[in-house]
Design a protein around this motif. Structure first.
Motif, PDB file in Angstrom:
ATOM      1  N   PRO A 155       0.794  -1.238   0.000  1.00 45.20           N
ATOM      2  CA  PRO A 155       0.000   0.000   0.000  1.00 45.20           C
ATOM      3  C   PRO A 155       0.825   1.287   0.000  1.00 45.20           C
ATOM      4  O   PRO A 155       0.288   2.336  -0.302  1.00 45.20           O
ATOM      5  CB  PRO A 155      -0.835  -0.113   1.289  1.00 45.20           C
ATOM      6  N   TRP A 156       2.100   1.227   0.313  1.00 42.11           N
ATOM      7  CA  TRP A 156       2.879   2.468   0.434  1.00 42.11           C
ATOM      8  C   TRP A 156       3.679   2.803  -0.821  1.00 42.11           C
ATOM      9  O   TRP A 156       4.340   3.831  -0.881  1.00 42.11           O
ATOM     10  CB  TRP A 156       3.826   2.396   1.627  1.00 42.11           C
ATOM     11  N   SER A 157       3.625   1.927  -1.817  1.00 41.13           N
ATOM     12  CA  SER A 157       4.427   2.189  -3.010  1.00 41.13           C
ATOM     13  C   SER A 157       3.767   1.552  -4.222  1.00 41.13           C
ATOM     14  O   SER A 157       3.028   0.580  -4.096  1.00 41.13           O
ATOM     15  CB  SER A 157       5.827   1.609  -2.814  1.00 41.13           C
ATOM     16  N   ARG A 158       4.046   2.128  -5.396  1.00 45.17           N
ATOM     17  CA  ARG A 158       3.554   1.478  -6.612  1.00 45.17           C
ATOM     18  C   ARG A 158       4.584   0.466  -7.063  1.00 45.17           C
ATOM     19  O   ARG A 158       5.785   0.610  -6.762  1.00 45.17           O
ATOM     20  CB  ARG A 158       3.270   2.509  -7.699  1.00 45.17           C
ATOM     21  N   SER A 159       4.126  -0.522  -7.782  1.00 49.71           N
ATOM     22  CA  SER A 159       5.035  -1.612  -8.112  1.00 49.71           C
ATOM     23  C   SER A 159       6.157  -1.105  -9.016  1.00 49.71           C
ATOM     24  O   SER A 159       5.946  -0.282  -9.911  1.00 49.71           O
ATOM     25  CB  SER A 159       4.258  -2.766  -8.758  1.00 49.71           C
ATOM     26  N   PHE A 186      10.607   4.195  -4.442  1.00 47.47           N
ATOM     27  CA  PHE A 186      10.201   5.262  -3.532  1.00 47.47           C
ATOM     28  C   PHE A 186       8.810   4.979  -2.989  1.00 47.47           C
ATOM     29  O   PHE A 186       8.015   4.310  -3.636  1.00 47.47           O
ATOM     30  CB  PHE A 186      10.169   6.607  -4.278  1.00 47.47           C
ATOM     31  N   THR A 187       8.520   5.545  -1.820  1.00 45.80           N
ATOM     32  CA  THR A 187       7.147   5.430  -1.332  1.00 45.80           C
ATOM     33  C   THR A 187       6.278   6.455  -2.062  1.00 45.80           C
ATOM     34  O   THR A 187       6.783   7.421  -2.644  1.00 45.80           O
ATOM     35  CB  THR A 187       7.059   5.687   0.193  1.00 45.80           C
ATOM     36  N   LEU A 188       4.953   6.245  -1.993  1.00 48.35           N
ATOM     37  CA  LEU A 188       4.021   7.164  -2.659  1.00 48.35           C
ATOM     38  C   LEU A 188       4.150   8.577  -2.104  1.00 48.35           C
ATOM     39  O   LEU A 188       4.073   9.549  -2.845  1.00 48.35           O
ATOM     40  CB  LEU A 188       2.581   6.673  -2.492  1.00 48.35           C
TER      41      LEU A 188
END
Ligand SMILES: [Zn+2]
Length: 405
Positions: free
Chosen positions: A95-99, A103-105
């Motif tokens: 949930p904190w990053s796109r695949s 980097f985190t969102l």
């Protein structure tokens, strides 16, 4: 409260994800937050959404997060892979990053916000990342925002070229005049740019037949592009560009005359600016130079220009009569540059008068263009036109990037 709980709350982590440990290294100014999932948790297939899948194995990954004060923060964790009966082995989404992103969102959201306001290179040194990594983030979100944009309601389009890289290359910009927003930016300033715009419009649920009005300068390439790609659209020539042609003619008359009339020295801008924008000393000079007995050609050219400007204040029903009178005056002025300008107007007659029906101009584009010039400054060291175009979309495109705030 244990520090792990504090970080868990700050990161907004929800089960099965939890913070397992934190390591703080004051020497390296770095915080590492280790994340893990509860043993026995199940996951969703990222491809088909199938639920209740057990972890098949895990991959160790790391993501750069927002700084914790002056310390660089990283999340590190084992990301499970699931074995889906339909899709095979897949890495689950976290949930904190796109695949695929390191980097985190939230980190990416910060970069996108900063990129609107400051040069990417500067952000790079500020966050201690190479700017090519930051450009990758920008391209990802711009592409995503553009892929979701809907152009089905676009009816009035203005377009113009702007120089990139010290005037050697050009980018053509297509703008929704109602938005106003940048719809499309592409390299070049030839008629193929209009063709590519049409293609892009179709890819965003729009179509050529929807476009009722278009506005551009008198460049033959743009005119050709509109005739071929948007035969139903009514073309208005941008009045700022029309005025520029008249102004250039006045300037040419002055330039030629100045060789024999030294009193015209340093008067260039007096003839080109509007009277309201002149300083008192300039107004005095203007009044001296326009007295009839001096009989300056430049003064005559100037009055032809002033009269042309009045065209745009005429009521629509008398506009053409006014323009015909002006044309007669200009073509009988015995001032070659003014005659040439008048012939140019004559060749573009319908598009000049179309303004009285459409009332559109590219003033908005001038405004967007100044944003672009700012974007160029921000994209300093942008290296490629592709980067500049991404910056143009970021600043002028009004796209929704779907990032956390
Ligand atoms: Zn699946």
């Amino acid at each position: 409260m244990r520090d792990t709980e504090l970080f868990q709350m700050a990161l907004g982590l929800i089960p099965p994800w939890q913070v397992e440990s934190c390591e703080f290294d004051p020497e390296r100014k770095r915080i590492d937050i280790m994340i893990n999932f509860r043993h026995g948790s199940t996951f969703v297939c990222p491809e088909c959404g199938k639920e209740e899948l057990k972890a098949f194995d895990t991959e160790l990954k790391s993501w750069r997060h927002l700084n914790f004060f002056q310390h660089e923060a990283y999340l590190t964790g084992r990301v499970p892979r699931v074995k889906c009966s339909q899709c095979g082995i897949r890495v689950v989404d976290v949930p904190w990053s796109r695949s695929g992103s390191g980097f985190t969102l939230l980190f990416e959201a910060m970069i996108m916000t900063l990129a609107k306001a400051m040069p990417v290179k500067t952000i790079g040194s500020f966050v201690n990342e190479h700017d090519t990594r930051l450009w990758r983030i920008i391209h990802h979100y711009v592409d995503k925002g553009r892929s979701e944009a809907d152009y089905s309601q676009v009816k009035k389009v203005g377009f113009d070229e702007t120089s990139s890289k010290r005037g050697h290359n050009y980018v053509s910009l297509f703008v929704d005049l109602k938005g106003p927003r940048v719809l499309f930016a592409t390299e070049g300033k030839d008629s193929s740019t209009v063709e590519r715009f049409k293609q892009d419009l179709i890819e965003h649920s729009g179509c050529a037949e929807n476009i009722e009005q278009m506005c551009c300068d008198m460049s033959p390439a743009f005119i050709k592009g509109v005739r071929e790609q948007f035969p139903d659209a009514k073309l208005t020539f941008d009045k700022f560009h029309i005025m520029k042609i008249i102004n250039e003619a006045v300037d040419e008359v002055r330039r030629q005359e100045q060789k024999d009339r030294p009193e015209l020295g340093k008067s260039r801008y007096i003839w080109l600016k509007n009277r309201d924008n002149l300083k008192q000393a300039q107004i005095n000079t203007l009044e001296k130079l326009t007295v009839r007995k001096l009989n300056l050609k430049t003064s005559r050219a100037y009055h032809i220009r002033l009269n042309f400007q009045e065209l745009f204040r005429q009521p629509p029903e008398t506009a053409e009569t006014f323009l015909k009178k002006w044309y007669f005056w200009a073509t009988h002025s015995r001032l070659e540059p003014m005659k040439e300008a008048a012939y140019t107007i004559k060749r573009h007659w319908d598009g000049v008068l179309q303004w009285f029906k459409s009332q559109i101009n590219n003033g908005i584009l001038e405004g967007i263009n100044s944003l672009i010039q700012a974007a160029k400054a921000k994209a300093r060291g942008y290296r490629t036109t592709k980067n500049l175009i991404a910056m143009i979309y970021l600043i002028g495109g009004k796209f929704n990037f779907g990032l956390p705030t």
